[in-house]
Motif scaffolding. Structure first.
Motif, mmCIF file in Angstrom:
data_model
loop_
_atom_site.group_PDB
_atom_site.id
_atom_site.type_symbol
_atom_site.label_atom_id
_atom_site.label_comp_id
_atom_site.label_asym_id
_atom_site.label_seq_id
_atom_site.Cartn_x
_atom_site.Cartn_y
_atom_site.Cartn_z
ATOM 1 N N THR A 108 0.841 -1.188 0.000
ATOM 2 C CA THR A 108 0.000 0.000 0.000
ATOM 3 C C THR A 108 0.881 1.245 0.000
ATOM 4 N N PRO A 109 0.404 2.334 -0.613
ATOM 5 C CA PRO A 109 1.206 3.563 -0.620
ATOM 6 C C PRO A 109 1.475 4.088 0.786
ATOM 7 N N GLU A 110 0.528 3.890 1.695
ATOM 8 C CA GLU A 110 0.729 4.356 3.078
ATOM 9 C C GLU A 110 1.907 3.632 3.723
ATOM 10 N N TYR A 111 1.982 2.316 3.514
ATOM 11 C CA TYR A 111 3.087 1.541 4.082
ATOM 12 C C TYR A 111 4.412 1.990 3.492
ATOM 13 N N MET A 112 4.470 2.165 2.168
ATOM 14 C CA MET A 112 5.726 2.529 1.518
ATOM 15 C C MET A 112 6.174 3.939 1.900
ATOM 16 N N TYR A 113 5.228 4.857 1.988
ATOM 17 C CA TYR A 113 5.584 6.228 2.385
ATOM 18 C C TYR A 113 6.151 6.232 3.805
ATOM 19 N N ASN A 114 5.551 5.451 4.692
ATOM 20 C CA ASN A 114 6.058 5.364 6.068
ATOM 21 C C ASN A 114 7.437 4.718 6.114
ATOM 22 N N GLN A 115 7.699 3.790 5.195
ATOM 23 C CA GLN A 115 9.032 3.196 5.111
ATOM 24 C C GLN A 115 10.060 4.243 4.701
ATOM 25 N N ILE A 122 10.782 18.204 1.160
ATOM 26 C CA ILE A 122 10.366 17.825 -0.187
ATOM 27 C C ILE A 122 9.361 16.671 -0.157
ATOM 28 N N LEU A 123 9.588 15.691 0.715
ATOM 29 C CA LEU A 123 8.645 14.572 0.808
ATOM 30 C C LEU A 123 7.271 15.034 1.269
ATOM 31 N N LYS A 124 7.235 15.893 2.275
ATOM 32 C CA LYS A 124 5.949 16.347 2.809
ATOM 33 C C LYS A 124 5.201 17.218 1.804
ATOM 34 N N GLU A 125 5.931 18.043 1.063
ATOM 35 C CA GLU A 125 5.279 18.910 0.078
ATOM 36 C C GLU A 125 4.705 18.108 -1.090
ATOM 37 N N ASN A 126 5.254 16.942 -1.330
ATOM 38 C CA ASN A 126 4.849 16.157 -2.502
ATOM 39 C C ASN A 126 4.175 14.839 -2.132
ATOM 40 N N LYS A 127 3.727 14.702 -0.902
ATOM 41 C CA LYS A 127 3.163 13.444 -0.431
ATOM 42 C C LYS A 127 1.983 12.976 -1.271
ATOM 43 N N GLN A 128 1.059 13.879 -1.571
ATOM 44 C CA GLN A 128 -0.155 13.478 -2.282
ATOM 45 C C GLN A 128 0.167 12.861 -3.639
ATOM 46 N N SER A 129 1.059 13.486 -4.396
ATOM 47 C CA SER A 129 1.434 12.945 -5.703
ATOM 48 C C SER A 129 2.213 11.653 -5.570
ATOM 49 N N LEU A 130 3.083 11.580 -4.572
ATOM 50 C CA LEU A 130 3.903 10.389 -4.360
ATOM 51 C C LEU A 130 3.059 9.133 -4.137
ATOM 52 N N MET A 131 1.900 9.294 -3.551
ATOM 53 C CA MET A 131 1.090 8.137 -3.195
ATOM 54 C C MET A 131 0.619 7.336 -4.410
ATOM 55 N N HIS A 164 8.863 0.140 -13.282
ATOM 56 C CA HIS A 164 7.961 0.650 -12.241
ATOM 57 C C HIS A 164 6.898 1.601 -12.809
ATOM 58 N N ALA A 165 6.430 1.316 -14.035
ATOM 59 C CA ALA A 165 5.368 2.118 -14.639
ATOM 60 C C ALA A 165 4.016 1.606 -14.149
ATOM 61 N N ILE A 166 3.820 1.666 -12.846
ATOM 62 C CA ILE A 166 2.622 1.162 -12.180
ATOM 63 C C ILE A 166 2.176 2.174 -11.138
ATOM 64 N N LYS A 167 0.955 2.033 -10.690
ATOM 65 C CA LYS A 167 0.456 2.922 -9.644
ATOM 66 C C LYS A 167 1.328 2.796 -8.392
ATOM 67 N N SER A 168 1.759 3.924 -7.854
ATOM 68 C CA SER A 168 2.650 3.993 -6.681
ATOM 69 C C SER A 168 4.031 3.404 -6.979
ATOM 70 N N GLY A 169 4.370 3.323 -8.265
ATOM 71 C CA GLY A 169 5.642 2.734 -8.657
ATOM 72 C C GLY A 169 6.858 3.519 -8.199
ATOM 73 N N LEU A 170 6.738 4.848 -8.117
ATOM 74 C CA LEU A 170 7.875 5.657 -7.673
ATOM 75 C C LEU A 170 8.193 5.380 -6.206
ATOM 76 N N LEU A 171 7.167 5.286 -5.379
ATOM 77 C CA LEU A 171 7.377 4.935 -3.960
ATOM 78 C C LEU A 171 8.032 3.563 -3.834
ATOM 79 N N TYR A 172 7.547 2.613 -4.607
ATOM 80 C CA TYR A 172 8.069 1.244 -4.554
ATOM 81 C C TYR A 172 9.542 1.206 -4.972
#
Length: 326
Positions: A109-116, A136-145, A155-163
């Motif tokens: 989940t994006p929440e798990y990866m962002y917390n990692q 930078i992470l906090k300013e861009n959290k919504q897009s990162l998810m 990683h051309a998948i949903k939440s692929g950048l976080l992964y």
């Protein structure tokens, strides 16, 4: 007719299923008739599809990010599967279909990866590096998810950048236990920021599907955009110029070669490691993806990002089992 996923497609099969239109272009055939050239996708992959002799109404209806039900024939063109559409309609509410279920996504989940990611930020001891990355992470959290790491490649998948960033950090942590002289503050900071400007290089929706590159992305690219982000943020949080320059060099050099966008090669160990960790992670992802749809004992399709190499799927586990039973 049984509903099928793209991973189940084989040449000669007649298929029926629900798919998301990832792209759609109206083109002209050699007989001067229009046709729609589409990329259809589901969670198992994507396939090129053709709707021949399309009408103006078809062109208006079957747009990008539209859910459709399709019936057709699986053919082969230039070594790739292709779907010849025989019947197509828009999905309706009665189908009970959710577009999010037709988009490949990261396995966490994006929440798990962002917390990692935040967990690795907490390990950074240098105040300036931590302040720049946190901001930078906090300013861009919504897009990162939801953002992918690329339009078509790894990683051309949903939440692929976080992964991508999360697994790179995990690799970096292990390597730093071997190369103990490496400054992990700088290594983690560089990894966290190396692709951050892809959020502004590409135009992606909430499903993580990229429709195009932004104007700034085309004119500058994510490397230059990220350097600008670090420069602005360093001034905003009062970070030292040396820290800002070191992070900028890591971003600038992580593609390694000028033809790939890096005018400078890495000039300190942490920058060198960033490049190779990025390369390892992207190639392992592409190989794993290719092997998922490859039967044991066979070669995958050609992988564009790996210079059109094929990869082989071996079957050692089954061989061991057979020997133990003998």
């Amino acid at each position: 007719m049984e509903i099928q996923t793209i991973a189940q497609f084989e040449v000669g099969n007649r298929i029926e299923g629900f798919f998301l239109i990832k792209s759609s272009q109206c083109k002209m055939a050699s007989n001067n008739n229009k046709f729609l050239d589409m990329i259809l996708g589901d969670q198992t992959g994507e396939v090129n599809a053709k709707l021949w002799d399309c009408t103006e109404e078809d062109e208006k209806k079957y747009k990008q990010n539209t859910l459709v039900k399709v019936r057709g024939l699986i053919t082969e063109w230039q070594g790739q599967l292709q779907l010849k559409i025989e019947k197509i309609r828009l999905s309706v509410a009665e189908d009970g279909i959710d577009a999010a279920n037709f988009v490949p996504a990261a396995p966490y989940t994006p929440e798990y990866m962002y917390n990692q990611l935040l967990n690795y930020v907490s390990k950074i001891q240098n105040h300036d590096i931590k302040a720049i990355v946190n901001c930078i992470l906090k300013e861009n959290k919504q897009s990162l998810m939801t953002f992918p790491a690329a339009m078509k490649n790894h990683h051309a998948i949903k939440s692929g950048l976080l992964y991508h960033v999360m697994t790179m950090l995990m690799t970096a942590e292990k390597l730093s236990q071997i190369y103990t002289f490496v400054n992990t503050d700088l290594l983690y900071g560089g990894i966290l920021l190396h692709d951050i400007a892809k959020l502004y290089e590409m135009d992606a929706n909430e499903l993580g599907i990229v429709s195009a590159y932004t104007t700034e992305g085309q004119l500058l690219g994510h490397i230059v955009q990220a350097i600008k982000m670090v420069d602005r943020t360093a001034k905003k949080v009062g970070a030292s110029e040396e820290v800002a320059v070191l992070l900028q060099h890591m971003i600038l050099s992580h593609h390694y070669e000028p033809e790939f966008g890096s005018p400078k090669k890495p000039m300190f160990p942490e920058a060198e490691l960033l490049h190779y960790i990025d390369l390892i992670d992207s190639r392992m992802y592409d190989m794993q993806k290719a092997l998922e749809n490859t039967a044991a004992g066979n070669f995958s399709d050609k992988i564009w990002s790996l210079e059109n190499r094929k990869v082989y799927k071996f079957n050692l586990n089954n061989e061991k089992e057979e020997k133990s039973l003998a």
